[in-house]
Design an enzyme around this catalytic site. Structure first.
Site, short mmCIF file in Angstrom:
data_model
loop_
_atom_site.label_atom_id
_atom_site.label_comp_id
_atom_site.label_asym_id
_atom_site.label_seq_id
_atom_site.Cartn_x
_atom_site.Cartn_y
_atom_site.Cartn_z
N ARG B 50 -35.42 6.76 -7.48
CA ARG B 50 -35.48 6.26 -6.10
C ARG B 50 -34.73 4.94 -6.03
O ARG B 50 -35.32 3.87 -6.08
CB ARG B 50 -36.94 6.12 -5.67
CG ARG B 50 -37.59 7.50 -5.43
CD ARG B 50 -39.07 7.40 -5.24
NE ARG B 50 -39.70 6.89 -6.45
CZ ARG B 50 -41.01 6.73 -6.59
NH1 ARG B 50 -41.83 7.03 -5.60
NH2 ARG B 50 -41.51 6.26 -7.72
N ASP B 52 -32.84 1.66 -4.88
CA ASP B 52 -33.10 0.71 -3.79
C ASP B 52 -31.93 0.59 -2.82
O ASP B 52 -30.83 1.08 -3.10
CB ASP B 52 -33.36 -0.69 -4.38
CG ASP B 52 -34.78 -0.81 -4.92
OD1 ASP B 52 -35.67 -0.09 -4.44
OD2 ASP B 52 -34.99 -1.64 -5.84
N ARG B 195 -32.00 -4.58 -12.57
CA ARG B 195 -31.53 -5.78 -11.89
C ARG B 195 -32.21 -7.04 -12.43
O ARG B 195 -31.58 -8.10 -12.54
CB ARG B 195 -31.73 -5.64 -10.38
CG ARG B 195 -30.80 -4.58 -9.78
CD ARG B 195 -31.19 -4.20 -8.37
NE ARG B 195 -31.19 -5.37 -7.51
CZ ARG B 195 -31.73 -5.39 -6.29
NH1 ARG B 195 -32.30 -4.30 -5.80
NH2 ARG B 195 -31.68 -6.49 -5.58
#
Lengths: 242, 242
Positions: B50, B52, B195
Site C-alpha cells: 500500500r 503512500d 523513507r
C-alpha cells in the site's frame, strides 16, 4: 559589461518551447523574467538551440549580457531559488564578450528515447512505439546518416536557412531492456530534423519503408517524402560544444 | 470464479497513494473503476504494497476475483485503453484462487533515488540532497541493516502490526554520476520504513549522526529516535516476489 554563460536543464512538458511566444509560457521567457527581477535590468537570454514545445534539455547553453557585479555563485543561487522546479541552472560562468551561445556553438548533441512497452514513469520523456522493430535496420540507418548530407527532406517547410547541409559526427541507437535510445551529434540541426529522422527510422525498423527507400528520401529534398515527426516528448538537447 | 494477477507500473505524483481514500484519487480506486466499467461487475483489487501518496511503482502486483470469461490479453488491452497514462498494466495472468497479492508475497524490493544536484527532468522521481554525503558511511549503514532486525524505530507510529521484525535480504547504495540509489529487499516492510531508513542514512552520510548512533536507534524502538522521512517522490516499489 559582462557576458554570462548558463548551462540549463529543463523539462519541456509544460512549455511552448524555448523561445518567447505570445501563446504561452516559454523557457526563455521564464528565465528572462527571473533574471530581470534579480538583476533589475533588461536581459536578453540567447539560447544555443531553440527547442520546440515539449522538447527537453539536459545541457542547453545560453548567454546574456549584464552590468551586474554579482558573482556567478551568487547569481546561481538566486536564479534557481526563483525559477520553477522544471527549470534548473547548473552552471554559471563569465565568458568573453564575443561568446554567442548560438553562433559560437561547434556541435550539438541530442538524444531520443523510444520505449517498446508503454511506461507510466517515463511517459513524458519517451515515445512508446507499439510496432515490432528491427533494430539492426535502424542501426544501419543511423550509420548511413553519419557524415555530411543534405537534410532538406528532414527539415520543416518554410525554415529560413541558406542551405540544408549538416555534418552528423555520430549517430547510433542503443538498446537497453525495453528502451531504445538514439544519440546524435552534428555541427547544426535543422528545424524538426531529429524528430523527422527518428520518425522515418522507425518506419524503417517496422518495415513500413525499406532501407533503400530511406536512402532515396535524401535525394528528394522534400519534407513530405520522409516519415512523420516523432513526438516532442522523447527528445532531449543533451549538450552543446564550443 | 477466476483469480487474476496484475503487474502494474504507476507514477504516484498525482495520487493520494495506492489505497482508496475519501480525500482524492487513488491508484486502487482508478484501477477498480476501470475494471468495473469493462467487466460490468463489482471488483475488489488487492495490492501487494500500500504505497503512500507520491510513491511510485515499477512492479506493483495486485489481484482480483472475477466471473469474466475474457482472455488475459483482451483484458490487458481494454484496461490500459481506459486507464490514465500514469498507470500502466504490464501483465495479466490467471493464478490459483488462493493467490493473494499481499499475503502470498515472499519478498518485496524498493528503490530510493537521491540526486546530488537539483534536477528538472527527475524532480518528481528523486530527492535532491544538498549536503555533502560520505557515501562509504551510507554503504556501511546499508550493510548493517541487512539481516533480521526490529525496525520499530523506523515504523510510523500507530501502525497496526503484531511485531516489527523484518528480514532485509539485501540493501545497498549505488552511485552513478550525480545519482545515488538505494535498493532494498525484505520479506516485509513496515509503514514508512524505507523513507525513515533513507532519511536516517542521509543523516549518517552528512555527519549529522554517527554510524554508532545509527546502530543505537534500533535499540530505542521509537520512531522519534530516527531521522526525518525522506520525501515520497524518490521511492519506487520495484518488484514483489512470490
Amino acid at each position: 559589461m559582462r557576458n554570462i554563460k548558463l548551462l540549463i536543464e529543463y523539462d519541456g512538458t509544460n512549455y511552448v518551447g524555448w523561445q518567447r511566444q505570445e501563446n504561452g509560457k516559454s523557457i526563455q521567457g521564464e528565465i528572462e523574467s527571473v533574471l530581470q527581477r534579480i538583476l533589475q535590468e533588461r536581459v536578453n537570454v540567447i539560447g544555443a538551440g531553440r527547442t520546440d514545445a515539449g522538447v527537453h534539455a539536459r545541457g542547453q547553453v545560453a548567454n546574456f549580457r549584464t552590468e551586474t557585479k554579482r558573482s556567478s555563485q551568487e547569481m546561481l543561487g538566486a536564479f534557481n531559488a526563483l525559477l520553477p522546479e522544471d527549470i534548473v541552472i547548473h552552471e554559471i560562468e563569465q565568458v568573453p564578450l564575443e561568446f554567442h551561445a548560438r553562433y559560437s556553438a561547434r556541435e550539438r548533441r541530442y538524444s531520443y528515447l523510444l520505449t517498446k512497452t508503454p511506461t507510466a514513469l517515463q511517459r513524458q520523456h519517451s515515445w512508446y512505439v507499439k510496432y515490432e522493430l528491427e533494430i539492426d535496420l535502424m542501426k544501419r540507418a543511423a550509420e548511413a546518416i553519419t557524415g555530411t548530407h543534405d537534410f532538406e527532406s528532414f527539415c520543416k517547410a518554410n525554415s529560413d536557412v541558406e542551405h540544408y547541409r549538416c555534418t552528423v559526427t555520430s549517430a547510433s541507437w542503443n538498446e537497453e531492456g525495453t528502451l531504445l535510445q538514439l544519440t546524435i551529434s552534428a555541427d547544426r540541426f535543422l528545424h524538426g530534423m531529429v524528430r523527422a529522422l527518428v520518425g522515418t527510422m522507425v518506419d524503417v525498423g517496422r518495415g513500413y519503408i525499406s532501407f533503400d527507400e530511406f536512402l532515396r528520401i535524401f535525394e528528394k529534398k522534400n519534407r513530405t517524402e520522409a516519415g512523420m515527426a516523432a513526438p516532442a516528448k522523447g527528445l532531449v538537447l543533451e549538450a552543446v560544444m564550443y
